[in-house]
Design a protein around this motif. Structure first.
Motif, PDB file in Angstrom:
ATOM      1  N   LEU A  32       0.821  -1.217   0.000  1.00 50.41           N
ATOM      2  CA  LEU A  32       0.000   0.000   0.000  1.00 50.41           C
ATOM      3  C   LEU A  32       0.853   1.264   0.000  1.00 50.41           C
ATOM      4  O   LEU A  32       0.583   2.222   0.722  1.00 50.41           O
ATOM      5  N   LEU A  33       1.894   1.280  -0.825  1.00 55.00           N
ATOM      6  CA  LEU A  33       2.678   2.499  -0.997  1.00 55.00           C
ATOM      7  C   LEU A  33       1.866   3.509  -1.785  1.00 55.00           C
ATOM      8  O   LEU A  33       1.030   3.157  -2.621  1.00 55.00           O
ATOM      9  N   PHE A  34       2.098   4.790  -1.526  1.00 59.91           N
ATOM     10  CA  PHE A  34       1.411   5.841  -2.268  1.00 59.91           C
ATOM     11  C   PHE A  34       2.010   5.905  -3.671  1.00 59.91           C
ATOM     12  O   PHE A  34       3.193   6.225  -3.831  1.00 59.91           O
ATOM     13  N   HIS A  80      17.442   4.192  -5.036  1.00 58.76           N
ATOM     14  CA  HIS A  80      16.056   4.175  -5.532  1.00 58.76           C
ATOM     15  C   HIS A  80      15.187   5.202  -4.803  1.00 58.76           C
ATOM     16  O   HIS A  80      13.961   5.143  -4.888  1.00 58.76           O
ATOM     17  N   ALA A  81      15.820   6.152  -4.119  1.00 57.48           N
ATOM     18  CA  ALA A  81      15.067   7.112  -3.309  1.00 57.48           C
ATOM     19  C   ALA A  81      14.066   7.908  -4.128  1.00 57.48           C
ATOM     20  O   ALA A  81      12.981   8.242  -3.641  1.00 57.48           O
ATOM     21  N   HIS A  82      14.381   8.204  -5.368  1.00 60.54           N
ATOM     22  CA  HIS A  82      13.500   9.057  -6.178  1.00 60.54           C
ATOM     23  C   HIS A  82      12.638   8.263  -7.162  1.00 60.54           C
ATOM     24  O   HIS A  82      11.973   8.846  -8.026  1.00 60.54           O
ATOM     25  N   ALA A  83      12.624   6.940  -6.995  1.00 59.10           N
ATOM     26  CA  ALA A  83      11.774   6.097  -7.840  1.00 59.10           C
ATOM     27  C   ALA A  83      10.383   5.991  -7.234  1.00 59.10           C
ATOM     28  O   ALA A  83      10.230   5.922  -6.016  1.00 59.10           O
ATOM     29  N   LYS A  84       9.380   5.977  -8.092  1.00 60.70           N
ATOM     30  CA  LYS A  84       8.010   5.762  -7.635  1.00 60.70           C
ATOM     31  C   LYS A  84       7.734   4.254  -7.589  1.00 60.70           C
ATOM     32  O   LYS A  84       8.447   3.460  -8.220  1.00 60.70           O
ATOM     33  N   PRO A  85       6.730   3.848  -6.822  1.00 61.89           N
ATOM     34  CA  PRO A  85       6.485   2.415  -6.602  1.00 61.89           C
ATOM     35  C   PRO A  85       6.430   1.572  -7.864  1.00 61.89           C
ATOM     36  O   PRO A  85       6.896   0.432  -7.869  1.00 61.89           O
ATOM     37  N   ARG A  86       5.879   2.116  -8.941  1.00 61.83           N
ATOM     38  CA  ARG A  86       5.758   1.304 -10.163  1.00 61.83           C
ATOM     39  C   ARG A  86       7.121   0.957 -10.759  1.00 61.83           C
ATOM     40  O   ARG A  86       7.234   0.043 -11.577  1.00 61.83           O
ATOM     41  N   ALA A 143       9.880   6.816  -3.380  1.00 61.09           N
ATOM     42  CA  ALA A 143      10.220   5.990  -2.222  1.00 61.09           C
ATOM     43  C   ALA A 143      10.602   6.874  -1.042  1.00 61.09           C
ATOM     44  O   ALA A 143      10.198   6.618   0.105  1.00 61.09           O
ATOM     45  N   LEU A 144      11.372   7.924  -1.305  1.00 57.89           N
ATOM     46  CA  LEU A 144      11.792   8.836  -0.238  1.00 57.89           C
ATOM     47  C   LEU A 144      10.592   9.478   0.440  1.00 57.89           C
ATOM     48  O   LEU A 144      10.500   9.497   1.684  1.00 57.89           O
ATOM     49  N   ASP A 145       9.651   9.989  -0.350  1.00 55.54           N
ATOM     50  CA  ASP A 145       8.496  10.677   0.244  1.00 55.54           C
ATOM     51  C   ASP A 145       7.508   9.697   0.868  1.00 55.54           C
ATOM     52  O   ASP A 145       6.777  10.064   1.794  1.00 55.54           O
TER      53      ASP A 145
END
Length: 361
Positions: free
Chosen positions: A97-99, A138-144, A104-106
């Motif tokens: 349930l990640l936004f 991967h801090a700036h990667a989005k969940p997808r 990933a950071l936020d």
């Protein structure tokens, strides 16, 4: 974390620290009534068949299900009437349930931000957590853009970033493939070993429970049926579900010396000398099969059976047998072929007394 071969010990408690709960939830005809205690640093796994009440217990701890009765205290503070968002509880859900719109950071910084931490400081804390998880790149990667294992670690980091006093993990490895599961399980074990508060894990996988938890609590029909260290549970199962979970044939009967008269079946000979109600257990690998009645065999236990079914079990064949005694037997594919085993085949099954284990019921 304790080694799975360590002897069972009662959970240590320091003052009012840790978890002290009796979770009573009524849902129609189903009633959950489970007591849980754990000290800071303990990892407790809830195991049980589908519908046993594991997830209901976890949701009650999180405040997502109201208690009908009982109590819930964490570090001495009552939480029964505390709303979920105000509890010092972190949750890792099965599907993470990640936004999806946050990096990933936020995602990790979200918890501290909700606690009033300024944005810059929350992101600094989140970056530190991602680095601990091996996800700094991967801090700036989005969940997808994340793999299943990476998303799971982000979810754990997000839960831990709020510095919870209770960490709840709902089937945290269920969505991973076998190879990723092995790697992430080892990483999760390390992070849980470093966690200073209480962690409660719900899983249907006995290997996850054995590797990750200090103590197992087995729930069936809304009740605790057995609890103890993984080693104790594996050596002394007390229900059919637990026996199947750890891969043992289990029977109940009455002992008179080395002989045990089973409640449903023939007598068994064991090396232990006991009296009264007992359990007798032995692994499927202890069973030897013959097509003809063996002569001169040293095994004290011999039964005429019939093959009810066969399936691949790891690198072996597991035969389910019925007849004088219902049991499971493991043998190699070569042995199964040489015996010409097939459903309906008549066999003789033997187990040496030295390969059985009897203990008080």
């Amino acid at each position: 974390m304790t080694d799975i071969d360590a002897p069972e010990a009662a959970p240590t408690r320091v003052g009012d620290e840790g978890l002290d709960a009796r979770l009573v939830v009524d849902r129609g005809a189903f009633r959950l009534d489970v007591s849980l205690t754990a000290a800071p640093g303990d990892v407790v796994a809830l195991l049980g068949p589908n519908g046993a009440g594991k997830t209901t217990a976890l949701r009650a701890l999180a405040g997502l299900v109201a208690l009908t009765d009982g109590h819930l205290r964490l570090d001495g503070a009552p939480l029964e009437d505390t709303p979920p968002e105000s509890r010092p509880v972190g949750v890792v859900f099965q599907d993470y349930l990640l936004f999806p719109h946050l990096t990933a950071l936020d995602n990790v910084a979200f918890g501290p931000r909700c606690q009033g931490v300024p944005r810059a400081e929350a992101r600094t804390q989140a970056a530190a957590w991602l680095e601990r998880m091996g996800l700094a790149d991967h801090a700036h990667a989005k969940p997808r853009r994340l793999s299943g294992g990476q998303a799971q670690r982000v979810a754990v980091a997000r839960a831990l970033a709020t510095r919870p006093r209770l960490l709840l993990l709902d089937e945290p490895l269920a969505a991973l493939d076998a190879r990723t599961r092995l790697e992430v399980r080892a990483q999760l074990r390390r992070h849980l070993a470093e966690f200073e508060a209480v962690a409660v894990l719900v899983t249907h996988d006995p290997l996850d429970a054995m590797v990750l938890a200090d103590r197992l609590v087995v729930i069936e029909h809304g009740q605790v049926v057995q609890q103890g260290t993984p080693a104790d549970i594996a050596r002394h199962p007390r229900t059919d579900y637990i026996a199947q979970l750890v891969g043992l044939n289990l029977y109940r009967g009455r002992a008179d010396g080395h002989a045990v008269r089973l409640d449903a079946g023939p007598s068994l000979t064991t090396t232990e000398e006991l009296s009264g109600p007992v359990f007798v257990a032995f692994p499927p690998s202890a069973v030897t099969l013959f097509r003809d009645r063996p002569t001169g065999a040293s095994a004290r236990n011999l039964w005429r059976c019939e093959v009810e079914g066969m399936e691949t079990h790891g690198d072996q064949i597991r035969a389910d047998l019925t007849g004088e005694l219902a049991l499971a037997a493991d043998l190699t594919t070569v042995a199964a072929a040489e015996l010409d085993l097939h459903p309906g085949a008549a066999v003789w099954a033997t187990v040496k007394a030295t390969q059985t284990h009897a203990y008080p019921a």
